[in-house]
Design a protein around this motif. Structure first.
Motif, PDB file in Angstrom:
ATOM      1  N   PRO A  80       0.803  -1.223   0.000  1.00  0.00           N
ATOM      2  CA  PRO A  80       0.000   0.000   0.000  1.00  0.00           C
ATOM      3  C   PRO A  80       0.833   1.269   0.000  1.00  0.00           C
ATOM      4  O   PRO A  80       0.381   2.315  -0.429  1.00  0.00           O
ATOM      5  N   SER A  81       2.056   1.180   0.476  1.00  0.00           N
ATOM      6  CA  SER A  81       2.907   2.360   0.537  1.00  0.00           C
ATOM      7  C   SER A  81       4.041   2.238  -0.459  1.00  0.00           C
ATOM      8  O   SER A  81       4.766   1.239  -0.475  1.00  0.00           O
ATOM      9  N   ALA A  82       4.196   3.265  -1.307  1.00  0.00           N
ATOM     10  CA  ALA A  82       5.290   3.253  -2.274  1.00  0.00           C
ATOM     11  C   ALA A  82       6.634   3.279  -1.569  1.00  0.00           C
ATOM     12  O   ALA A  82       7.623   2.720  -2.051  1.00  0.00           O
ATOM     13  N   ALA A  83       6.697   3.942  -0.413  1.00  0.00           N
ATOM     14  CA  ALA A  83       7.946   3.975   0.350  1.00  0.00           C
ATOM     15  C   ALA A  83       8.319   2.571   0.821  1.00  0.00           C
ATOM     16  O   ALA A  83       9.480   2.167   0.761  1.00  0.00           O
ATOM     17  N   GLU A  84       7.294   1.802   1.288  1.00  0.00           N
ATOM     18  CA  GLU A  84       7.550   0.414   1.685  1.00  0.00           C
ATOM     19  C   GLU A  84       8.001  -0.404   0.489  1.00  0.00           C
ATOM     20  O   GLU A  84       8.907  -1.234   0.587  1.00  0.00           O
ATOM     21  N   ALA A  85       7.359  -0.181  -0.643  1.00  0.00           N
ATOM     22  CA  ALA A  85       7.700  -0.929  -1.846  1.00  0.00           C
ATOM     23  C   ALA A  85       9.130  -0.650  -2.281  1.00  0.00           C
ATOM     24  O   ALA A  85       9.865  -1.566  -2.660  1.00  0.00           O
ATOM     25  N   SER A  86       9.544   0.618  -2.232  1.00  0.00           N
ATOM     26  CA  SER A  86      10.905   0.939  -2.652  1.00  0.00           C
ATOM     27  C   SER A  86      11.924   0.394  -1.659  1.00  0.00           C
ATOM     28  O   SER A  86      13.014  -0.032  -2.051  1.00  0.00           O
ATOM     29  N   ALA A  87      11.567   0.367  -0.362  1.00  0.00           N
ATOM     30  CA  ALA A  87      12.473  -0.224   0.632  1.00  0.00           C
ATOM     31  C   ALA A  87      12.599  -1.724   0.398  1.00  0.00           C
ATOM     32  O   ALA A  87      13.702  -2.290   0.503  1.00  0.00           O
ATOM     33  N   ASP A  88      11.488  -2.386   0.052  1.00  0.00           N
ATOM     34  CA  ASP A  88      11.538  -3.811  -0.273  1.00  0.00           C
ATOM     35  C   ASP A  88      12.400  -4.054  -1.503  1.00  0.00           C
ATOM     36  O   ASP A  88      13.196  -4.989  -1.549  1.00  0.00           O
ATOM     37  N   ALA A  89      12.237  -3.194  -2.520  1.00  0.00           N
ATOM     38  CA  ALA A  89      13.034  -3.325  -3.737  1.00  0.00           C
ATOM     39  C   ALA A  89      14.512  -3.135  -3.439  1.00  0.00           C
ATOM     40  O   ALA A  89      15.368  -3.850  -3.967  1.00  0.00           O
ATOM     41  N   ARG A  90      14.817  -2.180  -2.568  1.00  0.00           N
ATOM     42  CA  ARG A  90      16.212  -1.947  -2.193  1.00  0.00           C
ATOM     43  C   ARG A  90      16.809  -3.172  -1.515  1.00  0.00           C
ATOM     44  O   ARG A  90      17.889  -3.641  -1.889  1.00  0.00           O
ATOM     45  N   ASP A  91      16.097  -3.716  -0.523  1.00  0.00           N
ATOM     46  CA  ASP A  91      16.623  -4.850   0.222  1.00  0.00           C
ATOM     47  C   ASP A  91      16.755  -6.082  -0.666  1.00  0.00           C
ATOM     48  O   ASP A  91      17.763  -6.793  -0.623  1.00  0.00           O
ATOM     49  N   PHE A  92      15.726  -6.331  -1.474  1.00  0.00           N
ATOM     50  CA  PHE A  92      15.750  -7.500  -2.366  1.00  0.00           C
ATOM     51  C   PHE A  92      16.856  -7.366  -3.404  1.00  0.00           C
ATOM     52  O   PHE A  92      17.620  -8.296  -3.656  1.00  0.00           O
ATOM     53  N   GLY A  93      16.955  -6.177  -4.001  1.00  0.00           N
ATOM     54  CA  GLY A  93      17.960  -5.961  -5.036  1.00  0.00           C
ATOM     55  C   GLY A  93      19.371  -6.030  -4.501  1.00  0.00           C
ATOM     56  O   GLY A  93      20.258  -6.617  -5.136  1.00  0.00           O
ATOM     57  N   LEU A  94      19.597  -5.434  -3.328  1.00  0.00           N
ATOM     58  CA  LEU A  94      20.941  -5.469  -2.756  1.00  0.00           C
ATOM     59  C   LEU A  94      21.334  -6.894  -2.396  1.00  0.00           C
ATOM     60  O   LEU A  94      22.473  -7.311  -2.626  1.00  0.00           O
ATOM     61  N   ARG A  95      20.373  -7.655  -1.869  1.00  0.00           N
ATOM     62  CA  ARG A  95      20.657  -9.055  -1.529  1.00  0.00           C
ATOM     63  C   ARG A  95      21.055  -9.828  -2.787  1.00  0.00           C
ATOM     64  O   ARG A  95      22.028 -10.597  -2.776  1.00  0.00           O
ATOM     65  N   GLY A  96      20.322  -9.595  -3.884  1.00  0.00           N
ATOM     66  CA  GLY A  96      20.653 -10.276  -5.133  1.00  0.00           C
ATOM     67  C   GLY A  96      22.013  -9.864  -5.662  1.00  0.00           C
ATOM     68  O   GLY A  96      22.775 -10.694  -6.183  1.00  0.00           O
ATOM     69  N   LEU A  97      22.322  -8.584  -5.549  1.00  0.00           N
ATOM     70  CA  LEU A  97      23.613  -8.086  -6.013  1.00  0.00           C
ATOM     71  C   LEU A  97      24.753  -8.701  -5.205  1.00  0.00           C
ATOM     72  O   LEU A  97      25.771  -9.147  -5.767  1.00  0.00           O
ATOM     73  N   LEU A  98      24.584  -8.778  -3.898  1.00  0.00           N
ATOM     74  CA  LEU A  98      25.623  -9.371  -3.054  1.00  0.00           C
ATOM     75  C   LEU A  98      25.735 -10.869  -3.299  1.00  0.00           C
ATOM     76  O   LEU A  98      26.839 -11.433  -3.242  1.00  0.00           O
ATOM     77  N   ASP A  99      24.608 -11.520  -3.578  1.00  0.00           N
ATOM     78  CA  ASP A  99      24.654 -12.954  -3.937  1.00  0.00           C
ATOM     79  C   ASP A  99      25.481 -13.157  -5.207  1.00  0.00           C
ATOM     80  O   ASP A  99      26.245 -14.123  -5.310  1.00  0.00           O
ATOM     81  N   GLY A 100      25.322 -12.243  -6.165  1.00  0.00           N
ATOM     82  CA  GLY A 100      26.095 -12.342  -7.407  1.00  0.00           C
ATOM     83  C   GLY A 100      27.591 -12.166  -7.155  1.00  0.00           C
ATOM     84  O   GLY A 100      28.419 -12.884  -7.733  1.00  0.00           O
ATOM     85  N   ILE A 101      27.947 -11.208  -6.293  1.00  0.00           N
ATOM     86  CA  ILE A 101      29.354 -11.016  -5.949  1.00  0.00           C
ATOM     87  C   ILE A 101      29.896 -12.249  -5.234  1.00  0.00           C
ATOM     88  O   ILE A 101      31.017 -12.708  -5.492  1.00  0.00           O
ATOM     89  N   GLU A 102      29.079 -12.842  -4.363  1.00  0.00           N
ATOM     90  CA  GLU A 102      29.505 -14.034  -3.642  1.00  0.00           C
ATOM     91  C   GLU A 102      29.735 -15.195  -4.596  1.00  0.00           C
ATOM     92  O   GLU A 102      30.699 -15.969  -4.445  1.00  0.00           O
ATOM     93  N   ALA A 103      28.874 -15.311  -5.609  1.00  0.00           N
ATOM     94  CA  ALA A 103      29.059 -16.365  -6.601  1.00  0.00           C
ATOM     95  C   ALA A 103      30.355 -16.162  -7.376  1.00  0.00           C
ATOM     96  O   ALA A 103      31.084 -17.113  -7.675  1.00  0.00           O
ATOM     97  N   ALA A 104      30.678 -14.897  -7.691  1.00  0.00           N
ATOM     98  CA  ALA A 104      31.941 -14.607  -8.379  1.00  0.00           C
ATOM     99  C   ALA A 104      33.137 -14.973  -7.499  1.00  0.00           C
ATOM    100  O   ALA A 104      34.154 -15.473  -7.997  1.00  0.00           O
ATOM    101  N   LEU A 105      33.027 -14.744  -6.200  1.00  0.00           N
ATOM    102  CA  LEU A 105      34.114 -15.104  -5.294  1.00  0.00           C
ATOM    103  C   LEU A 105      34.312 -16.625  -5.246  1.00  0.00           C
ATOM    104  O   LEU A 105      35.457 -17.104  -5.204  1.00  0.00           O
ATOM    105  N   ARG A 106      33.214 -17.376  -5.281  1.00  0.00           N
ATOM    106  CA  ARG A 106      33.338 -18.837  -5.259  1.00  0.00           C
ATOM    107  C   ARG A 106      33.982 -19.351  -6.538  1.00  0.00           C
ATOM    108  O   ARG A 106      34.731 -20.329  -6.510  1.00  0.00           O
ATOM    109  N   ARG A 107      33.696 -18.683  -7.659  1.00  0.00           N
ATOM    110  CA  ARG A 107      34.296 -19.110  -8.922  1.00  0.00           C
ATOM    111  C   ARG A 107      35.777 -18.796  -8.971  1.00  0.00           C
ATOM    112  O   ARG A 107      36.524 -19.431  -9.676  1.00  0.00           O
TER     113      ARG A 107
END
Length: 257
Positions: free
Chosen positions: A230-257
């Protein structure tokens, strides 16, 4: 709204101001003490932009904030372009990221998340920051401290220098964009005096009379299953957290390789 660019002032004068007090000629000068310092001018300019917006931040307004004649500012800062660079670098320095032997959170992911939290807080304090394009950034202590921190975290995690630079750029691009979006939501509410919920409530007729669930089934399903907050601010905070987690997961995968 067109974005203004940093790095548009005189490069020599801007660099001298950004690094004031750090070079061989940065010590106290003899003679009569000035009525105002560069730091005071920058702080006043930031205060005007925080309270109103970047367009309202004129040399006249800043002089008024300090109780001075406008022309007196030009003896310290050549013009508005240079002042904007000083403002950007000043708020970047507010990140206060730990450098060198200063204590840090455990683990490289937690250290990147520390940067993300502080960048978001900086944008909330200074919503005008989102209006400035920094693809040509002010080369000051604030920028270098941020870059030194991120590169030290990522090379310390095991990335090569080149990959660390690419990863740092991706993190900065993502975090600055989402932080700016969150700040924009807060600013819209403050300027309009209308909450996010009230803004959407005033447009309920769109969902009742115009929206066609059969034409947009993915949106309809997301709404029905609670995917649209219902709140765009909540939605953008969710997008930030989800996106950052995915970005860090990608960096972690590169480190494993």
């Amino acid at each position: 709204m067109a974005r203004k660019g940093s790095g548009e002032g005189d490069p020599r004068k801007t660099l001298r101001l950004l690094w004031r007090g750090t070079g061989p000629d940065g010590g106290p000068r003899r003679g009569r003490r000035p009525r105002v310092t560069v730091d005071q001018i920058v702080a006043a300019a930031v205060a005007v932009a925080d309270r109103e917006n970047l367009d309202a931040m004129t040399m006249e307004k800043v002089a008024g904030e300090l109780g001075l004649a406008t022309m007196s500012l030009y003896t310290h800062i050549p013009g508005r372009a240079e002042l904007v660079d000083l403002m950007v670098d000043a708020v970047w320095r507010e990140l206060g990221l730990p450098l060198g032997a200063e204590p840090r959170p455990d683990g490289w992911r937690a250290q990147i998340e520390l940067y993300a939290r502080r960048a978001s807080a900086t944008h909330r304090r200074h919503p005008w920051l989102r209006e400035i394009s920094t693809v040509r950034p002010p080369l000051g202590p604030g920028l270098l401290a941020r870059q030194e921190y991120l590169l030290s975290v990522l090379t310390g995690a095991g990335l090569t220098a080149r990959r660390a630079a690419a990863a740092a750029g991706a993190v900065v691009t993502f975090v600055e964009a989402t932080a700016g979006t969150e700040a924009e939501h807060a600013l819209a509410e403050r300027v309009s005096g209308q909450s996010e919920r009230d803004w959407w409530a005033a447009r309920q007729a769109f969902w009742d009379d115009t929206f066609d669930p059969a034409r947009y089934p993915a949106i309809a399903r997301a709404w029905q299953e609670g995917g649209l907050l219902p709140s765009a601010a909540e939605a953008s905070a969710d997008a930030r957290d989800f996106g950052l987690r995915g970005l860090l997961d990608g960096i972690e995968a590169a480190l494993r390789r």
